[in-house]
Motif scaffolding. Structure first.
Motif, PDB file in Angstrom:
ATOM      1  N   ALA A   1      -4.935   1.544  15.481  1.00 42.00           N
ATOM      2  CA  ALA A   1      -4.685   1.866  14.071  1.00 42.00           C
ATOM      3  C   ALA A   1      -5.486   3.099  13.668  1.00 42.00           C
ATOM      4  O   ALA A   1      -4.994   3.982  12.954  1.00 42.00           O
ATOM      5  CB  ALA A   1      -5.054   0.679  13.189  1.00 42.00           C
ATOM      6  N   ALA A   2      -6.722   3.170  14.137  1.00 42.73           N
ATOM      7  CA  ALA A   2      -7.569   4.331  13.839  1.00 42.73           C
ATOM      8  C   ALA A   2      -6.982   5.606  14.423  1.00 42.73           C
ATOM      9  O   ALA A   2      -6.984   6.665  13.784  1.00 42.73           O
ATOM     10  CB  ALA A   2      -8.980   4.094  14.383  1.00 42.73           C
TER      11      ALA A   2
ATOM     12  N   LEU B   1       5.183  -4.039   3.834  1.00 38.42           N
ATOM     13  CA  LEU B   1       4.325  -2.856   3.808  1.00 38.42           C
ATOM     14  C   LEU B   1       4.694  -1.870   4.919  1.00 38.42           C
ATOM     15  O   LEU B   1       4.638  -0.651   4.725  1.00 38.42           O
ATOM     16  CB  LEU B   1       2.858  -3.273   3.912  1.00 38.42           C
ATOM     17  CG  LEU B   1       2.252  -3.843   2.629  1.00 38.42           C
ATOM     18  CD1 LEU B   1       0.887  -4.464   2.896  1.00 38.42           C
ATOM     19  CD2 LEU B   1       2.128  -2.747   1.572  1.00 38.42           C
ATOM     20  N   VAL B   2       5.062  -2.396   6.096  1.00 34.80           N
ATOM     21  CA  VAL B   2       5.519  -1.515   7.177  1.00 34.80           C
ATOM     22  C   VAL B   2       6.725  -0.715   6.714  1.00 34.80           C
ATOM     23  O   VAL B   2       6.807   0.504   6.888  1.00 34.80           O
ATOM     24  CB  VAL B   2       5.871  -2.332   8.440  1.00 34.80           C
ATOM     25  CG1 VAL B   2       6.615  -1.465   9.461  1.00 34.80           C
ATOM     26  CG2 VAL B   2       4.610  -2.898   9.067  1.00 34.80           C
ATOM     27  N   LEU B   3       7.683  -1.411   6.100  1.00 35.98           N
ATOM     28  CA  LEU B   3       8.880  -0.750   5.596  1.00 35.98           C
ATOM     29  C   LEU B   3       8.523   0.294   4.539  1.00 35.98           C
ATOM     30  O   LEU B   3       9.064   1.410   4.536  1.00 35.98           O
ATOM     31  CB  LEU B   3       9.841  -1.793   5.019  1.00 35.98           C
ATOM     32  CG  LEU B   3      11.155  -1.269   4.429  1.00 35.98           C
ATOM     33  CD1 LEU B   3      11.971  -0.563   5.511  1.00 35.98           C
ATOM     34  CD2 LEU B   3      11.960  -2.408   3.817  1.00 35.98           C
ATOM     35  N   ALA B   4       7.606  -0.060   3.644  1.00 37.46           N
ATOM     36  CA  ALA B   4       7.228   0.858   2.567  1.00 37.46           C
ATOM     37  C   ALA B   4       6.585   2.127   3.112  1.00 37.46           C
ATOM     38  O   ALA B   4       6.944   3.246   2.707  1.00 37.46           O
ATOM     39  CB  ALA B   4       6.268   0.152   1.610  1.00 37.46           C
ATOM     40  N   PHE B   5       5.644   2.000   4.045  1.00 39.97           N
ATOM     41  CA  PHE B   5       4.987   3.186   4.584  1.00 39.97           C
ATOM     42  C   PHE B   5       5.936   4.009   5.457  1.00 39.97           C
ATOM     43  O   PHE B   5       5.845   5.248   5.476  1.00 39.97           O
ATOM     44  CB  PHE B   5       3.727   2.789   5.357  1.00 39.97           C
ATOM     45  CG  PHE B   5       2.528   2.589   4.464  1.00 39.97           C
ATOM     46  CD1 PHE B   5       1.870   3.681   3.909  1.00 39.97           C
ATOM     47  CD2 PHE B   5       2.075   1.323   4.158  1.00 39.97           C
ATOM     48  CE1 PHE B   5       0.772   3.508   3.080  1.00 39.97           C
ATOM     49  CE2 PHE B   5       0.985   1.137   3.317  1.00 39.97           C
ATOM     50  CZ  PHE B   5       0.318   2.226   2.781  1.00 39.97           C
TER      51      PHE B   5
ATOM     52  N   ARG C   1      -2.805   1.062   4.014  1.00 39.98           N
ATOM     53  CA  ARG C   1      -2.351   1.732   5.247  1.00 39.98           C
ATOM     54  C   ARG C   1      -3.148   1.206   6.445  1.00 39.98           C
ATOM     55  O   ARG C   1      -2.583   0.978   7.521  1.00 39.98           O
ATOM     56  CB  ARG C   1      -2.558   3.240   5.100  1.00 39.98           C
ATOM     57  CG  ARG C   1      -2.307   4.045   6.378  1.00 39.98           C
ATOM     58  CD  ARG C   1      -0.872   4.490   6.500  1.00 39.98           C
ATOM     59  NE  ARG C   1      -0.586   4.997   7.845  1.00 39.98           N
ATOM     60  CZ  ARG C   1      -0.937   6.193   8.300  1.00 39.98           C
ATOM     61  NH1 ARG C   1      -1.585   7.039   7.507  1.00 39.98           N
ATOM     62  NH2 ARG C   1      -0.628   6.574   9.532  1.00 39.98           N
ATOM     63  N   ALA C   2      -4.454   1.016   6.264  1.00 40.67           N
ATOM     64  CA  ALA C   2      -5.280   0.494   7.354  1.00 40.67           C
ATOM     65  C   ALA C   2      -4.799  -0.901   7.757  1.00 40.67           C
ATOM     66  O   ALA C   2      -4.706  -1.224   8.955  1.00 40.67           O
ATOM     67  CB  ALA C   2      -6.742   0.450   6.926  1.00 40.67           C
ATOM     68  N   PHE C   3      -4.479  -1.719   6.779  1.00 38.10           N
ATOM     69  CA  PHE C   3      -3.957  -3.059   7.054  1.00 38.10           C
ATOM     70  C   PHE C   3      -2.611  -2.979   7.779  1.00 38.10           C
ATOM     71  O   PHE C   3      -2.379  -3.683   8.770  1.00 38.10           O
ATOM     72  CB  PHE C   3      -3.795  -3.828   5.733  1.00 38.10           C
ATOM     73  CG  PHE C   3      -2.913  -5.036   5.830  1.00 38.10           C
ATOM     74  CD1 PHE C   3      -3.315  -6.160   6.534  1.00 38.10           C
ATOM     75  CD2 PHE C   3      -1.663  -5.044   5.230  1.00 38.10           C
ATOM     76  CE1 PHE C   3      -2.494  -7.279   6.635  1.00 38.10           C
ATOM     77  CE2 PHE C   3      -0.832  -6.155   5.322  1.00 38.10           C
ATOM     78  CZ  PHE C   3      -1.253  -7.275   6.025  1.00 38.10           C
ATOM     79  N   THR C   4      -1.731  -2.090   7.310  1.00 36.79           N
ATOM     80  CA  THR C   4      -0.390  -1.967   7.889  1.00 36.79           C
ATOM     81  C   THR C   4      -0.446  -1.527   9.343  1.00 36.79           C
ATOM     82  O   THR C   4       0.213  -2.103  10.215  1.00 36.79           O
ATOM     83  CB  THR C   4       0.443  -0.963   7.071  1.00 36.79           C
ATOM     84  OG1 THR C   4       0.514  -1.410   5.716  1.00 36.79           O
ATOM     85  CG2 THR C   4       1.856  -0.837   7.638  1.00 36.79           C
ATOM     86  N   GLU C   5      -1.242  -0.478   9.639  1.00 40.44           N
ATOM     87  CA  GLU C   5      -1.302   0.042  11.003  1.00 40.44           C
ATOM     88  C   GLU C   5      -2.006  -0.935  11.951  1.00 40.44           C
ATOM     89  O   GLU C   5      -1.615  -1.078  13.115  1.00 40.44           O
ATOM     90  CB  GLU C   5      -2.013   1.402  11.032  1.00 40.44           C
ATOM     91  CG  GLU C   5      -1.310   2.486  10.238  1.00 40.44           C
ATOM     92  CD  GLU C   5       0.125   2.714  10.679  1.00 40.44           C
ATOM     93  OE1 GLU C   5       0.430   2.538  11.885  1.00 40.44           O
ATOM     94  OE2 GLU C   5       0.967   3.049   9.827  1.00 40.44           O
ATOM     95  N   THR C   6      -3.023  -1.624  11.453  1.00 42.25           N
ATOM     96  CA  THR C   6      -3.708  -2.607  12.290  1.00 42.25           C
ATOM     97  C   THR C   6      -2.766  -3.756  12.634  1.00 42.25           C
ATOM     98  O   THR C   6      -2.731  -4.234  13.773  1.00 42.25           O
ATOM     99  CB  THR C   6      -4.964  -3.144  11.581  1.00 42.25           C
ATOM    100  OG1 THR C   6      -5.840  -2.039  11.290  1.00 42.25           O
ATOM    101  CG2 THR C   6      -5.708  -4.142  12.453  1.00 42.25           C
ATOM    102  N   GLY C   7      -1.981  -4.185  11.653  1.00 48.11           N
ATOM    103  CA  GLY C   7      -1.001  -5.235  11.919  1.00 48.11           C
ATOM    104  C   GLY C   7       0.114  -4.766  12.842  1.00 48.11           C
ATOM    105  O   GLY C   7       0.617  -5.531  13.664  1.00 48.11           O
TER     106      GLY C   7
ATOM    107  N   ALA D   1     -14.036   2.992  10.137  1.00 47.86           N
ATOM    108  CA  ALA D   1     -13.438   3.287   8.833  1.00 47.86           C
ATOM    109  C   ALA D   1     -12.276   2.342   8.543  1.00 47.86           C
ATOM    110  O   ALA D   1     -12.111   1.867   7.411  1.00 47.86           O
ATOM    111  CB  ALA D   1     -12.971   4.739   8.796  1.00 47.86           C
ATOM    112  N   VAL D   2     -11.473   2.055   9.566  1.00 47.15           N
ATOM    113  CA  VAL D   2     -10.360   1.121   9.389  1.00 47.15           C
ATOM    114  C   VAL D   2     -10.883  -0.265   9.062  1.00 47.15           C
ATOM    115  O   VAL D   2     -10.400  -0.937   8.146  1.00 47.15           O
ATOM    116  CB  VAL D   2      -9.489   1.083  10.667  1.00 47.15           C
ATOM    117  CG1 VAL D   2      -8.459  -0.045  10.577  1.00 47.15           C
ATOM    118  CG2 VAL D   2      -8.787   2.408  10.886  1.00 47.15           C
TER     119      VAL D   2
END
Length: 297
Positions: free
Chosen positions: A25-26, A72-76, A11-17, A35-36
């Motif tokens: 993202a945080a 991953l964006v689609l998955a989340f 999730r951290a990777f997805t939101e940062t991207g 934390a991210v």
């Protein structure tokens, strides 16, 4: 490979991207930037690949990161949608509307009863805030925004294009100097917007020479407060017609001069593409359009 999925790190990777920013993202995850960063570092160590490179503007996906990020964006997003579906199973239908306090108080709230009478089973929540909400992460169904209609990635539907009107309380007009031409307004205290720009622009548009009195007077951060000051007889106000229409109809305000001034900005109902297809959201936007059309008849 460890069969336990590192969902927090993913999730951290997805939101940062998604935001190209550790800080944003945080904010989306409700954690700290540190934390991210730690979650991404642990994911990179586990996979043995670098997912981001730092730039002067934030972070950028590497070639490896870019290959998997869309999936991953689609998955989340699907997980979030599924959670909303589960939450809605036994919940009363709700609509969350976001707009600025002045529009909520002067236009939306006085008319909202007509929508709730048509849809008594719907719980409507109005969030009046001057902050610009993010429809991608905030739980808001419809945002009513004042702008040029350019909202990339969102669905924006035109509601109305207001004009600015000079208004005054009848009591102040009765005891003050006569108002026959635009320059006469300078003989009254002028109630100002927060930027002290509207009166100066209006006078220029009306062909009145620059005058230092055009930028003097009490200023207000919110148009609703400016209207209240005008009703109290504290001076002349230049306000959007959609805010003043009810006060004019009730006799609390009158037109100082019938010289409306159009602006380039308009009001739009803005939604996420998937939300725009929901029956309840569609019903609310259609109702907004009907109400806006009433003002133009």
């Amino acid at each position: 490979m460890n069969p336990v999925l590192p969902l927090l790190a993913l999730r951290a990777f997805t939101e940062t991207g998604r935001y190209r920013s550790l800080k944003k993202a945080a904010e989306a995850m409700g954690v700290t930037s540190g934390a991210v960063s730690q979650q991404i570092r642990q994911l990179e160590e586990r996979l043995g690949v670098t997912l981001f490179t730092r730039t002067r503007y934030g972070v950028r996906l590497t070639e490896a990161g870019a290959k998997v990020h869309p999936a991953l964006v689609l998955a989340f997003d699907q997980i979030a949608s599924s959670l909303e579906t589960l939450e809605a199973i036994n919940a009363r239908p709700t609509l969350t509307i976001s707009t600025v306090p002045s529009f909520a108080a002067s236009w939306l709230v006085p008319r909202l009863g007509r929508f709730t009478s048509r849809h008594p089973h719907v719980e409507v929540r109005v969030e009046a805030t001057a902050s610009l909400i993010d429809l991608h992460k905030d739980r808001v169904d419809v945002a009513i925004r004042h702008g040029l209609g350019e909202y990339p990635g969102l669905v924006a539907e035109h509601l109305m294009a207001p004009v600015l009107l000079p208004v005054i309380s009848p009591a102040l007009l009765e005891k003050g100097p006569r108002l026959q031409v635009p320059a006469d307004c300078l003989g009254y205290p002028l109630l100002q917007d927060s930027d002290r720009a509207d009166w100066q622009l209006w006078f220029r548009a009306m062909g009145v020479a620059d005058d230092p009195r055009a930028e003097r007077g009490v200023s207000f951060e919110d148009d609703f407060l400016l209207l209240r000051a005008a009703i109290a007889g504290q001076g002349l106000a230049l306000v959007r017609d959609v805010y003043a229409v009810d006060d004019i109809a009730a006799g609390r305000l009158v037109l100082a001069l019938d010289l409306p001034w159009p602006t380039d900005f308009a009001y739009y109902a803005v939604t996420m593409p998937n939300a725009a297809k929901r029956e309840l959201v569609r019903a609310f936007i259609d109702w907004l359009k009907d109400e806006a059309a009433r003002e133009q008849i």
